[in-house]
Design an enzyme around this catalytic site. Structure first.
Site, mmCIF file in Angstrom:
data_model
loop_
_atom_site.group_PDB
_atom_site.id
_atom_site.type_symbol
_atom_site.label_atom_id
_atom_site.label_comp_id
_atom_site.label_asym_id
_atom_site.label_seq_id
_atom_site.Cartn_x
_atom_site.Cartn_y
_atom_site.Cartn_z
ATOM 1 N N CYS A 79 29.087 13.888 18.683
ATOM 2 C CA CYS A 79 28.178 13.816 19.830
ATOM 3 C C CYS A 79 28.714 12.840 20.879
ATOM 4 C CB CYS A 79 26.762 13.467 19.369
ATOM 5 S SG CYS A 79 25.505 13.795 20.636
ATOM 6 N N HIS A 186 25.708 17.758 15.850
ATOM 7 C CA HIS A 186 25.560 16.800 14.752
ATOM 8 C C HIS A 186 25.729 17.520 13.410
ATOM 9 C CE1 HIS A 186 24.068 13.211 16.918
ATOM 10 N NE2 HIS A 186 23.600 14.097 17.787
ATOM 11 N N GLU A 188 25.839 16.246 10.558
ATOM 12 C CA GLU A 188 24.983 15.585 9.568
ATOM 13 C C GLU A 188 23.528 16.047 9.653
ATOM 14 O OE1 GLU A 188 24.426 13.040 13.216
ATOM 15 O OE2 GLU A 188 26.038 14.248 12.345
#
Length: 207
Positions: A79, A186, A188
């Protein structure tokens, strides 16, 4: 061991949790010696470009990051972390009084960070979107992943583009150059697809 760089502006806990979930050893750190000894490094990021560069500079992390990339070890920007890897950004440039309206970045990948054009779509882009035109070795065509951002990477060299995403315009949502990887989304926070991407990155650190 993968080092997750702590510069006060990152989604550190979520990245650490995801890496541990896939069985990868990791540590959150702002210690240059730990970054130097790591097998791979992740630069996460949430927030604005100029304050992030200020924090990297204040913590003495800019040269360790450049040394890490030059060493050939796998390096991933997520990001804002991806955006910081370019030459500069339009974000905060005018308010900083810069004549060219650009805040200087790390300069690891040629290109600049631009604000999404006014095209009737909400800015920031927030939510799930897919990866297309995939050439990067960590990604799969059609991966559905999670984004939150108002600016995008305008990469100078088309050969660095690892994937694109469409949101009003078709932009570079991931880049790749040798040991350097950038992801606007993202991983994650992107469910199974994101965990698979992180697993591939972790495998790169063991090569």
């Amino acid at each position: 061991m993968i080092a997750i760089i702590d510069y006060g502006m990152g989604n550190l806990g979520s990245v650490e949790k995801a890496l541990k979930h896939i069985g990868s050893s990791c540590v959150i750190t702002s210690d240059a010696s730990v970054i130097d000894s790591a097998s791979g490094v992740i630069l996460p990021g949430v927030g604005s470009f100029a304050p992030a560069m200020d924090e990297l500079n204040n913590r003495g992390l800019i040269q360790p990051i450049k040394d890490c990339v030059a060493s050939g070890k796998p390096f991933l920007g997520i990001c804002l972390g991806m955006q910081l890897m370019l030459e500069g950004s339009e974000e905060n440039g005018t308010e900083r009084g810069n004549a060219d309206g650009i805040v200087e970045g790390l300069g690891l990948i040629p290109g600049f960070v631009r604000r999404f054009p006014e095209n009737g779509l909400k800015v920031p882009q927030m939510g799930w979107n897919k990866l297309t035109d995939v050439t990067g070795r960590l990604l799969n065509e059609g991966d559905y992943v999670y984004f939150v951002h108002s600016y995008y990477c305008d990469v100078a060299d088309a050969s660095d583009v690892a994937a694109k995403t469409e949101y009003g315009i078709k932009y570079c949502s991931s880049f790749e150059r040798e040991n350097v990887f950038g992801m606007q989304f993202h991983p994650e926070k992107s469910g199974e697809a994101g965990l698979n991407i992180l697993s591939k990155f972790a495998s790169e650190t063991k090569a």
